[in-house]
Design a protein around this motif. Structure first.
Motif, PDB file in Angstrom:
ATOM      1  N   PHE A 266      37.984 -41.611 -14.401  1.00 18.33           N
ATOM      2  CA  PHE A 266      37.951 -43.050 -13.502  1.00 18.33           C
ATOM      3  C   PHE A 266      37.244 -44.001 -14.474  1.00 18.33           C
ATOM      4  CE2 PHE A 266      34.659 -39.831 -12.830  1.00 18.33           C
ATOM      5  CZ  PHE A 266      33.476 -40.632 -13.047  1.00 18.33           C
ATOM      6  N   LEU A 267      36.764 -43.719 -15.632  1.00 20.83           N
ATOM      7  CA  LEU A 267      35.960 -44.716 -16.357  1.00 20.83           C
ATOM      8  C   LEU A 267      36.889 -44.933 -17.545  1.00 20.83           C
ATOM      9  CD1 LEU A 267      32.344 -43.458 -17.170  1.00 20.83           C
ATOM     10  CD2 LEU A 267      33.100 -45.426 -15.925  1.00 20.83           C
ATOM     11  N   SER A 268      36.783 -46.239 -17.605  1.00 16.01           N
ATOM     12  CA  SER A 268      37.471 -46.749 -19.044  1.00 16.01           C
ATOM     13  C   SER A 268      36.573 -46.844 -20.092  1.00 16.01           C
ATOM     14  CB  SER A 268      38.101 -48.284 -18.761  1.00 16.01           C
ATOM     15  OG  SER A 268      36.973 -49.278 -18.799  1.00 16.01           O
ATOM     16  N   ALA A 269      37.223 -46.602 -21.406  1.00 16.28           N
ATOM     17  CA  ALA A 269      36.560 -46.684 -22.715  1.00 16.28           C
ATOM     18  C   ALA A 269      35.410 -47.816 -22.761  1.00 16.28           C
ATOM     19  CB  ALA A 269      37.419 -46.669 -23.672  1.00 16.28           C
ATOM     20  N   THR A 270      35.653 -48.673 -22.172  1.00 13.49           N
ATOM     21  CA  THR A 270      34.593 -50.080 -22.060  1.00 13.49           C
ATOM     22  C   THR A 270      33.387 -49.546 -21.392  1.00 13.49           C
ATOM     23  OG1 THR A 270      36.663 -51.129 -21.480  1.00 13.49           O
ATOM     24  CG2 THR A 270      34.812 -52.565 -21.858  1.00 13.49           C
ATOM     25  N   TRP A 271      33.311 -48.730 -20.564  1.00 10.57           N
ATOM     26  CA  TRP A 271      32.370 -48.509 -19.518  1.00 10.57           C
ATOM     27  C   TRP A 271      31.923 -47.138 -19.864  1.00 10.57           C
ATOM     28  CZ3 TRP A 271      31.085 -52.727 -17.922  1.00 10.57           C
ATOM     29  CH2 TRP A 271      31.745 -53.786 -17.484  1.00 10.57           C
ATOM     30  N   GLN A 272      31.891 -46.796 -21.175  1.00 11.30           N
ATOM     31  CA  GLN A 272      31.062 -45.330 -21.613  1.00 11.30           C
ATOM     32  C   GLN A 272      29.497 -45.329 -21.303  1.00 11.30           C
ATOM     33  OE1 GLN A 272      32.462 -43.837 -25.420  1.00 11.30           O
ATOM     34  NE2 GLN A 272      33.716 -45.390 -25.552  1.00 11.30           N
ATOM     35  N   PHE A 273      28.889 -46.409 -21.381  1.00 11.32           N
ATOM     36  CA  PHE A 273      27.590 -46.616 -21.168  1.00 11.32           C
ATOM     37  C   PHE A 273      27.265 -46.131 -19.819  1.00 11.32           C
ATOM     38  CE2 PHE A 273      23.304 -48.638 -20.379  1.00 11.32           C
ATOM     39  CZ  PHE A 273      22.644 -47.787 -21.386  1.00 11.32           C
TER      40      PHE A 273
ATOM     41  N   LEU B 237      23.439 -36.273 -26.421  1.00 13.38           N
ATOM     42  CA  LEU B 237      24.463 -36.627 -27.417  1.00 13.38           C
ATOM     43  C   LEU B 237      25.759 -36.292 -26.655  1.00 13.38           C
ATOM     44  CD1 LEU B 237      25.276 -37.465 -30.191  1.00 13.38           C
ATOM     45  CD2 LEU B 237      25.355 -35.069 -30.666  1.00 13.38           C
ATOM     46  N   ILE B 238      26.348 -37.567 -26.289  1.00 14.70           N
ATOM     47  CA  ILE B 238      27.621 -37.749 -25.453  1.00 14.70           C
ATOM     48  C   ILE B 238      28.659 -37.962 -26.307  1.00 14.70           C
ATOM     49  CG2 ILE B 238      28.980 -38.555 -23.470  1.00 14.70           C
ATOM     50  CD1 ILE B 238      26.328 -39.394 -22.272  1.00 14.70           C
ATOM     51  N   GLU B 239      29.748 -37.059 -26.454  1.00 14.68           N
ATOM     52  CA  GLU B 239      30.954 -37.231 -27.333  1.00 14.68           C
ATOM     53  C   GLU B 239      32.212 -37.389 -26.359  1.00 14.68           C
ATOM     54  OE1 GLU B 239      29.871 -35.277 -31.318  1.00 14.68           O
ATOM     55  OE2 GLU B 239      30.114 -33.764 -29.706  1.00 14.68           O
ATOM     56  N   ASN B 240      32.700 -38.498 -26.147  1.00 17.54           N
ATOM     57  CA  ASN B 240      33.960 -38.928 -25.207  1.00 17.54           C
ATOM     58  C   ASN B 240      35.281 -38.715 -25.795  1.00 17.54           C
ATOM     59  OD1 ASN B 240      32.222 -39.335 -23.027  1.00 17.54           O
ATOM     60  ND2 ASN B 240      31.679 -41.604 -23.611  1.00 17.54           N
ATOM     61  N   SER B 241      36.291 -38.006 -25.550  1.00 15.16           N
ATOM     62  CA  SER B 241      37.734 -38.303 -25.908  1.00 15.16           C
ATOM     63  C   SER B 241      38.320 -39.357 -24.928  1.00 15.16           C
ATOM     64  CB  SER B 241      38.358 -37.107 -25.783  1.00 15.16           C
ATOM     65  OG  SER B 241      37.543 -35.865 -26.392  1.00 15.16           O
ATOM     66  N   MET B 242      39.275 -40.136 -25.650  1.00 13.95           N
ATOM     67  CA  MET B 242      40.160 -41.157 -24.906  1.00 13.95           C
ATOM     68  C   MET B 242      41.468 -40.920 -24.621  1.00 13.95           C
ATOM     69  SD  MET B 242      37.404 -42.969 -24.578  1.00 13.95           S
ATOM     70  CE  MET B 242      35.812 -42.979 -25.241  1.00 13.95           C
ATOM     71  N   GLN B 243      42.103 -41.325 -23.599  1.00 13.92           N
ATOM     72  CA  GLN B 243      43.441 -41.127 -23.555  1.00 13.92           C
ATOM     73  C   GLN B 243      43.893 -42.313 -22.828  1.00 13.92           C
ATOM     74  OE1 GLN B 243      45.060 -37.627 -22.098  1.00 13.92           O
ATOM     75  NE2 GLN B 243      44.662 -36.422 -23.793  1.00 13.92           N
TER      76      GLN B 243
ATOM     77  N   GLY C 245      43.084 -45.472 -23.025  1.00 13.22           N
ATOM     78  CA  GLY C 245      41.923 -46.264 -22.670  1.00 13.22           C
ATOM     79  C   GLY C 245      41.012 -45.689 -21.561  1.00 13.22           C
ATOM     80  N   LEU C 246      41.118 -44.526 -21.132  1.00 16.47           N
ATOM     81  CA  LEU C 246      40.187 -43.998 -20.212  1.00 16.47           C
ATOM     82  C   LEU C 246      39.797 -42.701 -20.958  1.00 16.47           C
ATOM     83  CD1 LEU C 246      42.766 -43.868 -17.271  1.00 16.47           C
ATOM     84  CD2 LEU C 246      40.741 -45.616 -17.721  1.00 16.47           C
ATOM     85  N   ILE C 247      38.501 -42.287 -20.265  1.00 16.89           N
ATOM     86  CA  ILE C 247      37.814 -41.148 -20.897  1.00 16.89           C
ATOM     87  C   ILE C 247      38.373 -40.051 -20.339  1.00 16.89           C
ATOM     88  CG2 ILE C 247      35.458 -40.029 -21.278  1.00 16.89           C
ATOM     89  CD1 ILE C 247      34.297 -42.777 -20.719  1.00 16.89           C
ATOM     90  N   SER C 248      39.104 -39.182 -21.099  1.00  9.48           N
ATOM     91  CA  SER C 248      39.914 -38.161 -20.523  1.00  9.48           C
ATOM     92  C   SER C 248      39.006 -36.869 -20.629  1.00  9.48           C
ATOM     93  CB  SER C 248      41.013 -37.752 -21.586  1.00  9.48           C
ATOM     94  OG  SER C 248      40.631 -37.593 -22.963  1.00  9.48           O
ATOM     95  N   SER C 249      37.838 -36.839 -21.378  1.00  9.76           N
ATOM     96  CA  SER C 249      36.959 -35.897 -21.499  1.00  9.76           C
ATOM     97  C   SER C 249      35.698 -36.118 -21.953  1.00  9.76           C
ATOM     98  CB  SER C 249      37.509 -34.542 -22.073  1.00  9.76           C
ATOM     99  OG  SER C 249      37.707 -34.616 -23.484  1.00  9.76           O
ATOM    100  N   SER C 250      34.474 -35.547 -21.503  1.00  8.43           N
ATOM    101  CA  SER C 250      33.294 -35.971 -21.997  1.00  8.43           C
ATOM    102  C   SER C 250      32.466 -34.517 -22.322  1.00  8.43           C
ATOM    103  CB  SER C 250      32.591 -36.583 -21.246  1.00  8.43           C
ATOM    104  OG  SER C 250      31.483 -37.123 -21.672  1.00  8.43           O
ATOM    105  N   VAL C 251      31.848 -34.392 -23.698  1.00  4.73           N
ATOM    106  CA  VAL C 251      31.003 -33.360 -23.880  1.00  4.73           C
ATOM    107  C   VAL C 251      29.674 -33.909 -23.813  1.00  4.73           C
ATOM    108  CG1 VAL C 251      30.121 -32.008 -25.651  1.00  4.73           C
ATOM    109  CG2 VAL C 251      32.673 -32.032 -25.258  1.00  4.73           C
ATOM    110  N   ILE C 252      28.613 -33.619 -22.819  1.00  2.00           N
ATOM    111  CA  ILE C 252      27.278 -33.924 -22.730  1.00  2.00           C
ATOM    112  C   ILE C 252      26.527 -32.983 -23.247  1.00  2.00           C
ATOM    113  CG2 ILE C 252      25.822 -35.122 -21.131  1.00  2.00           C
ATOM    114  CD1 ILE C 252      28.568 -35.687 -19.276  1.00  2.00           C
ATOM    115  N   GLY C 253      26.070 -33.287 -24.415  1.00  2.00           N
ATOM    116  CA  GLY C 253      25.070 -32.388 -25.121  1.00  2.00           C
ATOM    117  C   GLY C 253      23.565 -32.651 -24.615  1.00  2.00           C
ATOM    118  N   ILE C 254      22.849 -31.977 -24.165  1.00  2.00           N
ATOM    119  CA  ILE C 254      21.569 -31.966 -23.764  1.00  2.00           C
ATOM    120  C   ILE C 254      20.385 -31.261 -24.510  1.00  2.00           C
ATOM    121  CG2 ILE C 254      19.866 -32.274 -21.952  1.00  2.00           C
ATOM    122  CD1 ILE C 254      22.109 -33.104 -20.293  1.00  2.00           C
TER     123      ILE C 254
END
Ligand code: BTN
Length: 251
Positions: A72-79, A121-127, A129-138
């Motif tokens: 639901f998040l576009s690449a622009t809004w990763q923050f 450390l967040i590593e996002n993958s895009m498809q 223009g949207l974030i298709s998956s996110s790895v959120i390392g803590i």
């Protein structure tokens, strides 16, 4: 409260190079369950931001990665995801003390006083223009008592709060508070997230020294803009928004 889907699939590993790497492999395998947690008791090649390493003593601290599908998040809004996760961590930590003592050092380090207790450390993958998956390392320093003297200003929950914590209990509490923030984001309640993130900013409203393209500047932290840039006010009252690679806070 316990989380609805975060950590329901909990992969507990004794040793791995990096939980973020392991989570990336799960994504590449094509079929992961949203909310999966990869938790390792030891990382041999833990990764931090800006290519640095992340060290933690075996069994003393939490090192885990969380997998979400924020389509639901576009690449622009990763923050926005980064804000939600930082808030979720601070929610758990502040619940431990019933005081708002843990802060977010922009963009997403977690601080107690002038010391860092957790990193993200967040590593996002895009498809498309949207974030298709996110790895959120803590990485959260929990019971660790001593740190590599090379590290600038590390601390742990035990050092901050004077008692030890059970790692799994803490992990499950983090799953709950991070998920709540994630659902707040999914429900498009961005103004609340931005406002709460700002209210918990380390040194909000204070004058701070920064390094900006090799020049030292002194400015007051006013908040963040919707893209996640830090808004600073100089001595003349002029405000400027700074991006990630433009500023280093000098403590
Ligand atoms: C930082 O530099 O502040 C971010 C640190 C992130 C460390 C965590 S530990 C779990 C996950 N796996 C990694 O290799 N890194 C992140």
């Amino acid at each position: 409260m316990s989380a609805l889907f975060t950590g329901v699939n909990l992969l507990e590993l004794s040793t791995i190079d990096s939980t973020n790497n392991y989570a990336q492999q799960l994504i590449r395998s094509g079929n992961f369950i949203e909310g999966t947690i990869v938790w390792a008791h030891e990382q041999t090649e833990g990764r931090g931001q800006r290519g640095k390493s992340w060290d933690s003593k075996q069994g003393d601290s939490l090192t885990f990665s969380l997998l979400y599908r924020p389509v639901f998040l576009s690449a622009t809004w990763q923050f926005r995801l980064s804000m939600a996760v930082a808030l979720g961590i601070v929610d758990t930590l502040n619940e431990l003390t019933n005081e708002q003592v843990f802060k977010i050092k922009w963009p997403n380090d977690i601080y107690y006083g002038d010391k860092k207790v957790a990193g993200i450390l967040i590593e996002n993958s895009m498809q498309q223009g949207l974030i298709s998956s996110s790895v959120i390392g803590i990485g959260l320093n929990v019971n660790q008592q001593a740190f590599d003297p090379e590290l600038p200003n590390p601390t742990s929950l035990a050092l901050c709060l004077g008692r030890g914590f059970e790692l799994k209990e803490l992990l499950l509490q983090l799953c709950d508070t991070i998920e709540r923030r994630y659902l707040q984001l999914k429900a498009d309640r961005i103004a609340e997230i931005q406002e709460e993130y700002t209210s918990k900013l380390f040194k909000l409203g204070q004058q701070v020294k920064f390094l900006n393209n090799d020049a030292e500047i002194v400015a007051t932290i006013k908040g963040v803009n919707p893209q996640g840039k830090l808004v600073l006010e100089d001595a003349t009252g002029k405000t400027t928004d700074y991006g990630l690679n433009e500023l280093t806070m000098l403590l």
